[in-house]
Design an enzyme around this catalytic site. Structure first.
Site, PDB file in Angstrom:
ATOM      1  N   ASP A  56       4.307   1.868  -9.195  1.00 52.88           N
ATOM      2  CA  ASP A  56       4.386   2.052 -10.647  1.00 52.88           C
ATOM      3  C   ASP A  56       4.801   3.486 -10.996  1.00 52.88           C
ATOM      4  O   ASP A  56       5.002   3.810 -12.164  1.00 52.88           O
ATOM      5  CB  ASP A  56       3.084   1.640 -11.346  1.00 52.88           C
ATOM      6  CG  ASP A  56       1.883   2.436 -10.878  1.00 52.88           C
ATOM      7  OD1 ASP A  56       2.046   3.320 -10.018  1.00 52.88           O
ATOM      8  OD2 ASP A  56       0.771   2.165 -11.381  1.00 52.88           O
ATOM      9  N   SER A  57       4.986   4.309  -9.966  1.00 52.00           N
ATOM     10  CA  SER A  57       5.613   5.624 -10.175  1.00 52.00           C
ATOM     11  C   SER A  57       7.033   5.433 -10.726  1.00 52.00           C
ATOM     12  O   SER A  57       7.659   6.395 -11.178  1.00 52.00           O
ATOM     13  CB  SER A  57       5.657   6.419  -8.866  1.00 52.00           C
ATOM     14  OG  SER A  57       6.285   5.661  -7.861  1.00 52.00           O
ATOM     15  N   ASP A  95       3.266  -2.678  -6.503  1.00 56.90           N
ATOM     16  CA  ASP A  95       2.087  -2.211  -7.237  1.00 56.90           C
ATOM     17  C   ASP A  95       1.669  -3.201  -8.307  1.00 56.90           C
ATOM     18  O   ASP A  95       2.522  -3.745  -9.028  1.00 56.90           O
ATOM     19  CB  ASP A  95       2.416  -0.882  -7.935  1.00 56.90           C
ATOM     20  CG  ASP A  95       1.711   0.296  -7.305  1.00 56.90           C
ATOM     21  OD1 ASP A  95       0.741   0.091  -6.545  1.00 56.90           O
ATOM     22  OD2 ASP A  95       2.144   1.430  -7.564  1.00 56.90           O
ATOM     23  N   LYS A 125      -0.427  -3.723  -4.059  1.00 57.31           N
ATOM     24  CA  LYS A 125      -1.307  -2.552  -3.988  1.00 57.31           C
ATOM     25  C   LYS A 125      -2.060  -2.434  -5.304  1.00 57.31           C
ATOM     26  O   LYS A 125      -1.494  -2.674  -6.363  1.00 57.31           O
ATOM     27  CB  LYS A 125      -0.494  -1.278  -3.723  1.00 57.31           C
ATOM     28  CG  LYS A 125      -1.359  -0.013  -3.698  1.00 57.31           C
ATOM     29  CD  LYS A 125      -0.619   1.200  -3.162  1.00 57.31           C
ATOM     30  CE  LYS A 125       0.290   1.874  -4.151  1.00 57.31           C
ATOM     31  NZ  LYS A 125      -0.364   2.370  -5.377  1.00 57.31           N
ATOM     32  N   GLU A 127      -5.292   0.086  -7.299  1.00 57.14           N
ATOM     33  CA  GLU A 127      -6.043   1.337  -7.254  1.00 57.14           C
ATOM     34  C   GLU A 127      -7.529   1.059  -7.422  1.00 57.14           C
ATOM     35  O   GLU A 127      -7.920   0.188  -8.192  1.00 57.14           O
ATOM     36  CB  GLU A 127      -5.552   2.285  -8.367  1.00 57.14           C
ATOM     37  CG  GLU A 127      -4.093   2.676  -8.189  1.00 57.14           C
ATOM     38  CD  GLU A 127      -3.612   3.704  -9.213  1.00 57.14           C
ATOM     39  OE1 GLU A 127      -4.423   4.190 -10.035  1.00 57.14           O
ATOM     40  OE2 GLU A 127      -2.404   4.023  -9.181  1.00 57.14           O
ATOM     41  N   GLU A 194      -4.287   9.334  -1.661  1.00 62.32           N
ATOM     42  CA  GLU A 194      -3.446  10.250  -2.434  1.00 62.32           C
ATOM     43  C   GLU A 194      -4.218  11.501  -2.824  1.00 62.32           C
ATOM     44  O   GLU A 194      -5.332  11.430  -3.370  1.00 62.32           O
ATOM     45  CB  GLU A 194      -2.921   9.539  -3.703  1.00 62.32           C
ATOM     46  CG  GLU A 194      -2.068  10.472  -4.559  1.00 62.32           C
ATOM     47  CD  GLU A 194      -1.212   9.755  -5.596  1.00 62.32           C
ATOM     48  OE1 GLU A 194      -1.221   8.518  -5.662  1.00 62.32           O
ATOM     49  OE2 GLU A 194      -0.502  10.468  -6.338  1.00 62.32           O
TER      50      GLU A 194
HETATM   51  O1  KIV Z   1       3.320   4.324  -7.481  1.00 59.04           O
HETATM   52  C1  KIV Z   1       3.504   4.946  -6.432  1.00 59.04           C
HETATM   53  O2  KIV Z   1       4.617   5.348  -6.084  1.00 59.04           O
HETATM   54  C2  KIV Z   1       2.344   5.231  -5.598  1.00 59.04           C
HETATM   55  C3  KIV Z   1       2.529   6.226  -4.503  1.00 59.04           C
HETATM   56  C4  KIV Z   1       2.524   7.581  -5.060  1.00 59.04           C
HETATM   57  C5  KIV Z   1       1.541   6.056  -3.437  1.00 59.04           C
HETATM   58  O3  KIV Z   1       1.310   4.703  -5.810  1.00 59.04           O
END
Ligand code: KIV
Length: 277
Positions: A56-57, A95, A125, A127, A194
């Site tokens: 989600d970056s 994510d 993924k 959090e 992280e």
């Molecule tokens: O969203 C993302 O790119 C991440 C990485 C920074 C691990 O969660």
């Protein structure tokens, strides 16, 4: 372009979840980069990157948001689909965006299904630690591999109070260790660590059987991940823990300038780019 075999260990034609565990057992570092589109994912896949994270970056790095919080599940499904089509070998992780999984395991399941069925991801993924174990348990038992994410978790930046190094002090360290163990016990297949102090990340890596992937968490993690624009040198700011391994920004800028000049000078398109009949 092909992935490079290492030390006689056969390179899997497609990286799967058990390969990540085997790499940890062999002490072989796992390479992860983010990607959000087809051409970028194709290049990283051909370069032998083991796993691609559709993070989600994407919000900050592609969509112009100032955090990851506005990113929607629909946006991640589209990005994941593009990346999955390009990744022939790499293990694709997508994510779960903010607001798509925290409320209940059922919410997490519905969201994860979209990333797997529509997006073609091999894993998702999320959090959080102990608070997310029911989500991890349901997804894993439904056939969806889950990667955890501990330390600085950008979706909680408002409760954490900004981008801050985690794991400082005894209680903070013990809490992260308990979170990591809980995620593993619930069935997580790997954990991203992280922005936490290196000794804490090393301790978690040592304790766990599943691999840890670090970003700003020191060199002892089982693998490393970077946001791709940071890694190739796009953008004029990157966090202290990131490193640019190229200067793609300069190359793109130069290409755009050369193209503009050629168009303005009337030398592009030339005869070789023109259909006369
Ligand atoms: O969203 C993302 O790119 C991440 C990485 C920074 C691990 O969660």
């Amino acid at each position: 372009m092909n992935a490079t075999p290492t030390d006689g260990v056969p390179v899997p034609s497609r990286v799967r979840v058990h390969h990540l565990r085997e790499m940890k057992a062999r002490g072989e570092k796992i390479v992860m980069l983010t990607a959000y589109d087809f051409p970028t994912a194709r290049i990283f896949d051909e370069a032998g990157v083991d796993t691609i994270l559709v993070g989600d970056s994407m919000g900050n790095n592609m969509l112009g948001y100032d955090s990851t919080l506005p990113v929607t599940l629909d946006e991640l499904v589209v990005a994941t689909r593009s990346v999955s089509r390009a990744a022939k070998r790499a293990f694709v992780i997508a994510d779960l965006p903010f607001g798509s999984y925290e409320a209940s395991p059922q919410q997490a399941h519905a969201s994860a299904l979209r990333l797997i069925k529509e997006g073609g991801a091999s894993a998702v993924k999320l959090e959080g630690g102990r608070a997310m174990t029911e989500q991890v348990r349901l997804l894993t038992s439904s056939g969806i591999p889950v990667v955890g994410h501990l330390g600085f978790t950008p979706q909680s930046e408002n409760t954490i109070g900004g981008m801050r190094v985690q794991g400082r002090g005894h209680d903070a360290e013990e809490s992260l260790v308990a979170d990591a163990k809980a995620l593993q016990d619930a069935g997580a297949c790997a954990i991203v660590l992280e922005m936490m102090t290196a000794p804490v990340a090393a301790r978690i890596t040592e304790i766990l059987e599943i691999p840890t992937i670090g970003i700003g968490a020191g060199a002892e993690c089982d693998g490393q991940v970077l946001v791709w624009t940071d890694a190739v040198g796009i953008g004029d700011w990157r966090p202290r823990f990131a490193k640019a391994f190229g200067n793609v920004e300069e190359e793109m800028f130069r290409s755009a300038r050369r193209y503009s000049a050629a168009v303005r000078d009337g030398v592009f398109p030339g005869p070789e780019h023109t259909y006369e009949s």
